[in-house]
Design a protein around this motif. Structure first.
Motif, mmCIF file in Angstrom:
data_model
loop_
_atom_site.group_PDB
_atom_site.id
_atom_site.type_symbol
_atom_site.label_atom_id
_atom_site.label_comp_id
_atom_site.label_asym_id
_atom_site.label_seq_id
_atom_site.Cartn_x
_atom_site.Cartn_y
_atom_site.Cartn_z
ATOM 1 N N UNK A 82 95.107 -19.500 -45.518
ATOM 2 C CA UNK A 82 93.834 -18.822 -45.803
ATOM 3 C C UNK A 82 94.393 -17.324 -46.063
ATOM 4 N N UNK A 83 93.490 -16.644 -46.651
ATOM 5 C CA UNK A 83 93.735 -15.320 -46.699
ATOM 6 C C UNK A 83 93.315 -14.542 -45.533
ATOM 7 N N UNK A 84 93.714 -13.272 -45.261
ATOM 8 C CA UNK A 84 93.021 -12.476 -44.177
ATOM 9 C C UNK A 84 91.607 -12.141 -44.314
ATOM 10 N N UNK A 85 90.827 -12.118 -43.283
ATOM 11 C CA UNK A 85 91.409 -12.034 -41.962
ATOM 12 C C UNK A 85 91.329 -13.468 -41.403
ATOM 13 N N UNK A 86 91.327 -14.365 -42.191
ATOM 14 C CA UNK A 86 91.330 -16.026 -41.499
ATOM 15 C C UNK A 86 92.567 -16.498 -41.317
ATOM 16 N N UNK A 87 93.543 -15.874 -41.961
ATOM 17 C CA UNK A 87 94.796 -16.284 -41.560
ATOM 18 C C UNK A 87 95.283 -15.978 -40.210
ATOM 19 N N UNK A 88 94.768 -14.875 -39.653
ATOM 20 C CA UNK A 88 95.045 -14.480 -38.482
ATOM 21 C C UNK A 88 94.211 -15.304 -37.355
ATOM 22 N N UNK A 89 93.036 -15.808 -37.737
ATOM 23 C CA UNK A 89 92.331 -16.456 -36.845
ATOM 24 C C UNK A 89 93.236 -18.106 -36.824
ATOM 25 N N UNK A 90 93.652 -18.562 -37.876
ATOM 26 C CA UNK A 90 94.448 -19.579 -37.848
ATOM 27 C C UNK A 90 95.651 -19.692 -37.128
ATOM 28 N N UNK A 91 96.345 -18.490 -37.135
ATOM 29 C CA UNK A 91 97.444 -18.269 -36.369
ATOM 30 C C UNK A 91 97.211 -18.021 -34.878
ATOM 31 N N UNK A 92 96.071 -17.688 -34.388
ATOM 32 C CA UNK A 92 95.641 -17.487 -33.010
ATOM 33 C C UNK A 92 95.261 -19.055 -32.714
ATOM 34 N N UNK A 93 94.639 -19.732 -33.425
ATOM 35 C CA UNK A 93 94.247 -21.142 -32.957
ATOM 36 C C UNK A 93 95.082 -21.843 -32.660
ATOM 37 N N UNK A 94 96.219 -22.025 -33.690
ATOM 38 C CA UNK A 94 97.380 -23.093 -33.557
ATOM 39 C C UNK A 94 98.152 -22.778 -32.164
ATOM 40 N N UNK A 95 97.936 -21.541 -31.439
ATOM 41 C CA UNK A 95 98.468 -21.322 -30.413
ATOM 42 C C UNK A 95 97.656 -21.890 -28.785
ATOM 43 N N UNK A 96 96.585 -22.399 -29.351
ATOM 44 C CA UNK A 96 95.767 -23.037 -28.243
ATOM 45 C C UNK A 96 96.145 -24.664 -28.070
ATOM 46 N N UNK A 97 95.195 -24.998 -27.287
ATOM 47 C CA UNK A 97 95.817 -26.683 -26.880
ATOM 48 C C UNK A 97 95.162 -27.631 -28.236
ATOM 49 N N UNK A 98 96.249 -28.612 -28.299
ATOM 50 C CA UNK A 98 95.996 -29.442 -29.450
ATOM 51 C C UNK A 98 95.600 -30.738 -29.101
ATOM 52 N N UNK A 99 94.633 -30.965 -29.959
ATOM 53 C CA UNK A 99 93.789 -32.261 -29.873
ATOM 54 C C UNK A 99 94.043 -33.073 -31.121
ATOM 55 N N UNK A 100 94.619 -34.529 -31.041
ATOM 56 C CA UNK A 100 95.032 -35.410 -31.925
ATOM 57 C C UNK A 100 93.851 -36.375 -32.391
ATOM 58 N N UNK A 101 93.728 -36.659 -33.812
ATOM 59 C CA UNK A 101 92.899 -37.497 -34.037
ATOM 60 C C UNK A 101 93.261 -38.354 -35.213
ATOM 61 N N UNK A 102 92.706 -39.492 -35.401
ATOM 62 C CA UNK A 102 93.097 -40.408 -36.666
ATOM 63 C C UNK A 102 91.919 -40.906 -37.409
ATOM 64 N N UNK A 103 92.096 -40.858 -38.576
ATOM 65 C CA UNK A 103 90.953 -41.267 -39.616
ATOM 66 C C UNK A 103 91.495 -42.390 -40.493
ATOM 67 N N UNK A 104 90.775 -43.515 -40.688
ATOM 68 C CA UNK A 104 90.701 -44.414 -41.700
ATOM 69 C C UNK A 104 90.641 -44.057 -43.257
ATOM 70 N N UNK A 105 91.217 -44.771 -44.099
ATOM 71 C CA UNK A 105 91.361 -44.481 -45.496
ATOM 72 C C UNK A 105 89.760 -44.515 -45.919
ATOM 73 N N UNK A 106 89.224 -43.898 -46.916
ATOM 74 C CA UNK A 106 88.211 -44.034 -47.440
ATOM 75 C C UNK A 106 87.853 -43.460 -48.755
#
Length: 387
Positions: free
Chosen positions: A363-387
């Motif tokens: 994303x462009x700023x300021x949301x690029x910074x938001x994404x950079x900050x969020x990926x430093x937090x705890x990660x949760x993994x999920x799966x989704x079937x094809x649709x």
């Protein structure tokens, strides 16, 4: 003697009348093409075509083209056809509306992408426009009584032979969301989905809003929650809302991808293709390798609607109850979702699974910074079937 020589020169080489000089004839074609590439807009280029024969021959050689779609032709000609329209969209649409309809506004424009086009009896169509199945329409000037004739982007671009950079802009995003809610996505496609990044927030507070709307102070410190998702996220509808955002964004992206297939097949010179919207809600991006992949390996269409089949997915989710950016913008309930197919395509297989640069730079700023900050937090993994 000198005066006689000057007079003789004037007789042999008479000075042309200034009104008869065409100054554009003095400009090389390369310079005119540079100007046309700066213009970009397909409507403006169409008007340039009627200026002169020279312009008419040069415009098809333009490499950078921007198509701004005026309207999306609705499948629903009247309210009485709503039930039939729902049936044509398949059981998935009905399930999505039944389960999540009370959480967000209806995905209004999205349905216009998912069903077959039915021409309206009140509109005037040309023979060429009736053969197109694209619900996107670009208005062009016409000398007929109707004033404006709408054509699909495929028809508008058919006379361009050298397009390398193509940008198509929809009049608005497909997803109807509540006021104040943030929802942005970017998806990269080849013959199928390569990756998708979704950024959402239940509310956004800007610095200028501080005078009137106080910013909530709960969970202001990122260290208080240790990057974990609070229990209330699962009980107050927070998780269900994020599921809606994810599924809706994937459907919108796959519908856009499906519509691009005829354009990609007809323009082999394309290096980059971007399909975005005026609201900045979603961006679909394809580079040259991905474009070539689609030409070699046709897309798999969904049996329920006119969109590309979404493969089985692995997803990573990051969440922050309160995220304050350096600019002062505050995202409440900030959520970042990074999506890739369970079976990576050859393009994405080259990247390491631990490389998250494609997430933080989506994303462009300021949301690029938001994404950079969020990926430093705890990660949760999920799966989704094809649709």
């Amino acid at each position: 003697m000198s005066s006689q020589r000057a007079d003789l020169a004037c007789r042999i080489f008479p000075e042309p009348d200034a009104s008869e000089i065409d100054h554009f004839d003095r400009l090389p074609d390369s310079l005119l093409l540079l100007v046309f590439n700066k213009i970009g807009d397909v409507k403006a280029l169409g008007r340039c075509c009627v200026v002169s024969r020279r312009f008419h021959s040069l415009v098809p050689q333009v490499e950078n083209v921007v198509v701004r779609v005026d309207c999306v032709i609705s499948d629903d000609d009247s309210s009485s056809s709503a039930a039939a329209s729902d049936k044509s969209r398949g059981p998935f649409w009905n399930l999505l509306r039944l389960v999540f309809g009370g959480i967000v506004k209806p995905i209004q424009t999205l349905g216009q992408f998912l069903g077959p086009k039915r021409p309206s009896s009140s509109s005037v169509t040309s023979p060429s426009s009736t053969t197109s199945s694209s619900p996107l329409a670009v208005g062009t000037d016409d000398d007929s009584d109707a004033g404006v004739t709408h054509h699909s982007p495929t028809q508008v671009l058919k006379n361009f032979n050298e397009i390398r950079l193509l940008r198509i802009e929809l009049p608005s995003g497909e997803l109807g969301i509540e006021d104040g809610v943030l929802l942005k996505w970017r998806a990269d496609f080849g013959s199928t989905l390569d990756n998708c990044v979704i950024l959402g927030a239940s509310s956004v507070f800007h610095p200028k809003d501080n005078l009137t709307d106080p910013i909530p102070t709960t969970n202001c410190n990122a260290n208080d929650d240790n990057g974990s998702i609070p229990d209330s996220f699962y009980t107050n509808g927070g998780l269900k809302l994020r599921v809606v955002w994810t599924i809706s964004s994937l459907i919108a992206a796959s519908a856009r991808h499906y519509l691009l297939q005829p354009i990609i097949s007809e323009h082999a010179t394309l290096d980059n293709l971007v399909l975005t919207d005026a609201d900045g809600q979603g961006v679909l991006y394809m580079n040259r390798e991905q474009l070539e992949e689609l030409r070699v390996k046709p897309l798999s269409a969904s049996s329920a609607s006119k969109r590309t089949l979404v493969p089985a997915l692995n997803m990573r989710l990051w969440y922050a109850p309160h995220l304050e950016l350096p600019t002062g913008v505050v995202l409440k309930g900030a959520t970042l979702v990074a999506i890739r197919p369970s079976e990576l395509s050859p393009n994405t297989a080259k990247k390491e699974a631990s490389d998250l640069s494609w997430v933080s730079t989506a994303f462009e700023e300021p949301y690029r910074t938001a994404a950079t900050m969020l990926v430093k937090r705890r990660t949760y993994c999920l799966e989704m079937n094809s649709f």
